[in-house]
Design a protein around this motif. Structure first.
Motif, PDB file in Angstrom:
ATOM      1  N   LYS A 306       0.827  -1.205   0.000  1.00 31.75           N
ATOM      2  CA  LYS A 306       0.000   0.000   0.000  1.00 31.75           C
ATOM      3  C   LYS A 306       0.863   1.257   0.000  1.00 31.75           C
ATOM      4  O   LYS A 306       0.453   2.314  -0.465  1.00 31.75           O
ATOM      5  CB  LYS A 306      -0.919   0.011   1.217  1.00 31.75           C
ATOM      6  N   HIS A 307       2.063   1.125   0.531  1.00 31.33           N
ATOM      7  CA  HIS A 307       3.016   2.234   0.588  1.00 31.33           C
ATOM      8  C   HIS A 307       4.272   1.848  -0.196  1.00 31.33           C
ATOM      9  O   HIS A 307       5.383   2.178   0.198  1.00 31.33           O
ATOM     10  CB  HIS A 307       3.380   2.543   2.034  1.00 31.33           C
ATOM     11  N   CYS A 308       4.043   1.135  -1.278  1.00 30.44           N
ATOM     12  CA  CYS A 308       5.148   0.461  -1.974  1.00 30.44           C
ATOM     13  C   CYS A 308       6.267   1.417  -2.363  1.00 30.44           C
ATOM     14  O   CYS A 308       6.040   2.384  -3.102  1.00 30.44           O
ATOM     15  CB  CYS A 308       4.621  -0.242  -3.219  1.00 30.44           C
ATOM     16  N   LEU A 314      16.911  -2.973  -7.970  1.00 35.85           N
ATOM     17  CA  LEU A 314      16.581  -4.400  -8.015  1.00 35.85           C
ATOM     18  C   LEU A 314      16.800  -4.986  -9.409  1.00 35.85           C
ATOM     19  O   LEU A 314      16.230  -4.510 -10.387  1.00 35.85           O
ATOM     20  CB  LEU A 314      15.128  -4.594  -7.584  1.00 35.85           C
ATOM     21  N   LYS A 315      17.612  -6.065  -9.461  1.00 41.47           N
ATOM     22  CA  LYS A 315      17.920  -6.726 -10.723  1.00 41.47           C
ATOM     23  C   LYS A 315      17.325  -8.128 -10.814  1.00 41.47           C
ATOM     24  O   LYS A 315      16.912  -8.552 -11.892  1.00 41.47           O
ATOM     25  CB  LYS A 315      19.435  -6.789 -10.925  1.00 41.47           C
ATOM     26  N   ASN A 338       7.162  -1.098  -9.728  1.00 47.45           N
ATOM     27  CA  ASN A 338       8.101  -0.306  -8.932  1.00 47.45           C
ATOM     28  C   ASN A 338       9.516  -0.865  -8.945  1.00 47.45           C
ATOM     29  O   ASN A 338      10.305  -0.577  -8.043  1.00 47.45           O
ATOM     30  CB  ASN A 338       7.594  -0.204  -7.489  1.00 47.45           C
ATOM     31  N   SER A 339       9.849  -1.659  -9.967  1.00 45.96           N
ATOM     32  CA  SER A 339      11.201  -2.206 -10.125  1.00 45.96           C
ATOM     33  C   SER A 339      11.711  -1.827 -11.507  1.00 45.96           C
ATOM     34  O   SER A 339      11.720  -2.648 -12.437  1.00 45.96           O
ATOM     35  CB  SER A 339      11.179  -3.728  -9.943  1.00 45.96           C
ATOM     36  N   PRO A 340      12.164  -0.603 -11.704  1.00 45.61           N
ATOM     37  CA  PRO A 340      12.444  -0.078 -13.046  1.00 45.61           C
ATOM     38  C   PRO A 340      13.643  -0.686 -13.756  1.00 45.61           C
ATOM     39  O   PRO A 340      13.751  -0.552 -14.980  1.00 45.61           O
ATOM     40  CB  PRO A 340      12.663   1.423 -12.790  1.00 45.61           C
ATOM     41  N   ALA A 372       4.767  -0.375 -18.352  1.00 44.51           N
ATOM     42  CA  ALA A 372       4.391  -0.715 -16.977  1.00 44.51           C
ATOM     43  C   ALA A 372       5.450  -1.528 -16.249  1.00 44.51           C
ATOM     44  O   ALA A 372       5.438  -1.616 -15.019  1.00 44.51           O
ATOM     45  CB  ALA A 372       3.063  -1.472 -16.970  1.00 44.51           C
ATOM     46  N   ILE A 373       6.371  -2.166 -16.985  1.00 47.14           N
ATOM     47  CA  ILE A 373       7.409  -2.971 -16.340  1.00 47.14           C
ATOM     48  C   ILE A 373       8.775  -2.590 -16.905  1.00 47.14           C
ATOM     49  O   ILE A 373       8.879  -1.873 -17.889  1.00 47.14           O
ATOM     50  CB  ILE A 373       7.167  -4.488 -16.521  1.00 47.14           C
ATOM     51  N   SER A 374       9.816  -3.131 -16.276  1.00 40.78           N
ATOM     52  CA  SER A 374      11.191  -2.768 -16.624  1.00 40.78           C
ATOM     53  C   SER A 374      11.525  -3.125 -18.073  1.00 40.78           C
ATOM     54  O   SER A 374      11.240  -4.231 -18.542  1.00 40.78           O
ATOM     55  CB  SER A 374      12.161  -3.493 -15.685  1.00 40.78           C
ATOM     56  N   GLU A 375      12.127  -2.190 -18.775  1.00 41.02           N
ATOM     57  CA  GLU A 375      12.581  -2.454 -20.136  1.00 41.02           C
ATOM     58  C   GLU A 375      13.822  -3.345 -20.156  1.00 41.02           C
ATOM     59  O   GLU A 375      14.219  -3.844 -21.202  1.00 41.02           O
ATOM     60  CB  GLU A 375      12.883  -1.129 -20.845  1.00 41.02           C
TER      61      GLU A 375
END
Length: 407
Positions: A306-308, A314-315, A338-340, A372-375
């Motif tokens: 909720k407070h992500c 992060l790999k 939230n993991s770019p 929406a997710i990491s490239e």
């Protein structure tokens, strides 16, 4: 016929003490691997060995009787004489392993042995007791030399777990320990492992280790510890087992009451004195490699989301089915969003491993990468025992991001 000459008998072969010819430093190191009782007994081997045990680099105080009940008084008398006769040389390692429960009268002696080890500038200290019967004194551990502390089945109190007076401490391993403290703190600690431990306090234990590089918290039996920021963290493994007390009382098919309402007294609120809204994820958000596992009804990860926070470094990420049970798979979507810079995602679904009957690898179906997710995500693995409706649901979710799978 002249008498035959008698042959000279061969000279007797001398049995050389090849081990005894080694330098003292090597022999001291070898004796360090023996239980103290056995190390002392080497004094009868030869003149060379008579005093070697007195200056070994390590000291192992362990119970040796496997068949008879362990008699602590006998061990105590032996160790009392050993510490008096031993030379005051520094110790690299000290191991104290007690195979039977200790009574109250025996506790002070073991605590005295621990203080003796610290006085001898021990670098590696291992303490193990039966059924957490060893209760360490509520006194600070003061050592400029201690680097590794391994604790198994030990009861730990508040002051002992404040390692501010141990500036060289880098490795702390706690297994099956009873914790009677509100804080575990160290600025020098690099590696921390807490496995199968529990707390007798109602509030969460606060873990303050800003220099930590590696973290493992698995099967904590009470309320999940609150983790303060660990900006240097490289790897973290947090596993919330069946005995974790952070249980949502109104859990229903992947939905936690705390996600929408305040109905469940367990889910909200967290402690008022916490500096973050997250219990776990906020503290480990700087990690490069994460393994996050949880039983279904535990609310900690769901509440933290909720407070992500953003997992900016992060790999690699390994998750279990906990993250995929909600109808909309929102927990999985949230952490991916939230993991770019994520490069590898592993989903271990409804299978404990390490061997899985089905392993699928994903790849992008087109050059277009959804925002929406990491490239950078180029490896996606799904491991399970059988491809059923639950797995198909996850595969369909990932296909929305142009990720296709092959067996």
């Amino acid at each position: 016929m002249p008498p035959r000459k008698r042959r000279k008998s061969a000279a007797p072969v001398s049995v050389a003490d090849r081990i005894g010819d080694l330098p003292d430093s090597i022999l001291h190191h070898m004796l360090s691997f023996l239980p103290a009782q056995a190390a002392v007994q080497t004094c009868v081997l030869a003149q060379r060995w008579r005093h070697l045990w007195r200056s070994t680099m390590g000291l192992r105080i362990v119970s040796l009787d496997d068949e008879e009940p362990f008699e602590f008084q006998r061990l105590r008398k032996f160790v009392d004489h050993l510490l008096v006769l031993r030379e005051r040389t520094d110790l690299d390692t000290v191991e104290i392993e007690l195979g039977e429960p200790l009574d109250d009268d025996s506790q002070p002696y073991v605590n005295l042995w621990v203080r003796f080890a610290v006085m001898c500038k021990v670098r590696v200290l291992n303490l193990e007791s039966y059924d957490s019967s060893l209760c360490l004194d509520d006194l600070p551990l003061v050592s400029r030399h201690l680097r590794t502390l391994d604790l198994v089945g030990v009861t730990l109190q508040e002051t002992f777990l404040d390692f501010s007076s141990c500036p060289a401490l880098q490795d702390l391993n706690m297994d099956s320990c009873s914790i009677r403290a509100g804080n575990i703190s160290s600025r020098s600690l690099k590696n921390l492992s807490i496995n199968g431990c529990w707390s007798i306090l109602d509030s969460r234990i606060r873990v303050s280790t800003p220099g930590l590089v590696s973290l493992e918290i698995v099967d904590f039996l009470c309320r999940t510890p609150f983790l303060e920021n660990m900006l240097l963290l490289e790897t973290a493994y947090v596993g919330l087992g069946e005995d974790c007390e952070d249980v949502c009382l109104s859990y229903d098919s992947g939905v936690f009451c705390g996600a929408n309402t305040n109905a469940c007294e367990n889910c909200v609120p967290i402690e008022e004195d916490c500096s973050s809204d997250c219990v776990v994820l906020g503290g480990i958000s700087s990690a490069k490699h994460l393994k996050l596992l949880s039983e279904s009804r535990k609310f900690v990860f769901a509440r933290d989301l909720k407070h992500c926070p953003t997992f900016s470094k992060l790999k690699t990420l390994l998750l279990n089915e906990y993250w995929c049970k909600a109808p909309d798979l929102n927990p999985l979507a949230c952490i991916l969003k939230n993991s770019p810079v994520l490069e590898k995602l592993t989903l271990q679904l409804f299978s404990k491993g390490p061997n899985h009957r089905v392993e699928m690898k994903g790849h992008y179906c087109s050059m277009e990468r959804p925002p929406a997710i990491s490239e950078h995500l180029n490896i996606v693995e799904v491991k399970c025992n059988v491809v059923d409706e639950r797995i198909l649901k996850v595969l369909k979710f990932l296909s929305a991001f142009n990720i296709c799978f092959s067996f």
